[in-house]
Design a protein around this motif. Structure first.
Motif, short mmCIF file in Angstrom:
data_model
loop_
_atom_site.label_atom_id
_atom_site.label_comp_id
_atom_site.label_asym_id
_atom_site.label_seq_id
_atom_site.Cartn_x
_atom_site.Cartn_y
_atom_site.Cartn_z
N SER A 132 0.75 -1.27 0.01
CA SER A 132 -0.14 0.05 0.13
C SER A 132 0.76 0.97 -0.30
CB SER A 132 -0.58 0.03 0.94
OG SER A 132 -0.02 0.32 2.73
N LEU A 133 2.68 0.67 1.06
CA LEU A 133 2.99 2.12 0.77
C LEU A 133 3.37 2.34 -0.78
CD1 LEU A 133 4.10 4.76 2.28
CD2 LEU A 133 6.19 3.10 3.04
N ARG A 134 3.99 1.06 -1.09
CA ARG A 134 4.78 1.20 -2.39
C ARG A 134 3.18 2.36 -3.57
NH1 ARG A 134 6.55 -3.95 -1.63
NH2 ARG A 134 5.02 -4.69 -2.77
N ASP A 135 2.51 1.41 -3.68
CA ASP A 135 1.37 2.16 -4.24
C ASP A 135 1.15 3.57 -4.21
OD1 ASP A 135 0.75 -0.69 -5.60
OD2 ASP A 135 -0.75 -1.06 -4.59
N LEU A 136 1.05 4.31 -2.86
CA LEU A 136 1.11 5.59 -2.31
C LEU A 136 1.55 6.97 -3.35
CD1 LEU A 136 -0.87 7.98 -1.07
CD2 LEU A 136 0.48 6.57 1.00
N ALA A 137 2.80 5.89 -3.53
CA ALA A 137 4.55 6.39 -3.53
C ALA A 137 4.67 6.68 -5.09
CB ALA A 137 5.78 5.70 -3.72
N SER A 139 1.09 6.71 -7.00
CA SER A 139 0.33 7.60 -7.49
C SER A 139 0.37 8.85 -6.90
CB SER A 139 -0.94 6.56 -7.00
OG SER A 139 -1.05 6.67 -5.53
N ASP A 140 0.58 9.14 -6.29
CA ASP A 140 0.53 10.51 -5.31
C ASP A 140 1.88 11.61 -5.05
OD1 ASP A 140 0.53 12.26 -3.44
OD2 ASP A 140 -0.47 12.17 -1.88
N VAL A 143 3.71 12.46 -2.19
CA VAL A 143 4.04 11.25 -1.22
C VAL A 143 5.34 10.93 -2.18
CG1 VAL A 143 4.19 8.81 -0.39
CG2 VAL A 143 2.52 10.46 -0.33
#
Length: 178
Positions: A132-137, A139-140, A143
């Motif tokens: 989830s952190l890799r996805d957030l980094a 997509s956002d 971040v």
């Protein structure tokens, strides 16, 4: 057993009752019918496979294995599909084209390619981070920029956490939970 007679081999009643369970027959059958032949085949594979009966049995077994009829997963899958009404993945999450149109990621190749990377923009051990952190980094952008600044400050020999600055100023006081 009639009155006054003894059990087989003169064994006590509890042991005789245990022998009546049939466990010993199953154990002997397993040893003689399965393990013995495996040991012979392992010790003398060429001699074992060169007998005509073994070859015929091997061809029959390989044919049955190739059909998949003996695979228990197919049977269980069919039962669960019938009982619970399971459908193809496309019904639940859509086809790759539909997911792309909705903006959902297709991670089919991502998990394969990720370990070869050295980290997120040079951040060491980022590949061990939760998905989830890799996805957030990815997509956002905010971040991603923050993680890049952390990586750059670590390369420069500074502390691991750079000044928060713009990242903290973009949040209102009511959005921060303590």
């Amino acid at each position: 057993i009639a009155e006054g007679e003894t059990n087989v081999l003169g064994l006590p009643d509890p042991i005789q009752n245990f022998l009546k369970l049939g466990f010993q027959g199953a154990l002997i059958t397993t040893i003689l019918a399965s393990i013995t032949w495996q040991l012979v085949a392992g010790a003398f594979p060429v001699a074992f496979l060169s007998t005509p009966i073994t070859y015929i049995l091997l061809v029959i077994c390989l044919f049955l294995e190739g059909t998949g009829i003996c695979n228990g997963a197919w049977v269980l899958g069919a039962i669960f599909k019938k009982v619970f009404g399971y459908q193809l993945d496309e019904v639940y999450i859509g086809t790759p084209e539909e997911r792309r149109a909705r903006g959902n990621k297709d991670d089919s190749q991502r998990e394969i390619a990720l370990p070869v990377e050295t980290g997120f923009h040079g951040l060491p051990q980022f590949t061990d981070a939760p998905k989830s952190l890799r996805d957030l980094a990815e997509s956002d952008p905010e971040v991603g920029n923050y993680l890049s600044s952390v990586a750059n400050s670590m390369k420069a020999g500074g502390s691991a956490a750079p000044a928060v600055g713009a990242a903290a100023s973009s949040y209102d006081d009511d959005e921060v939970e303590c």
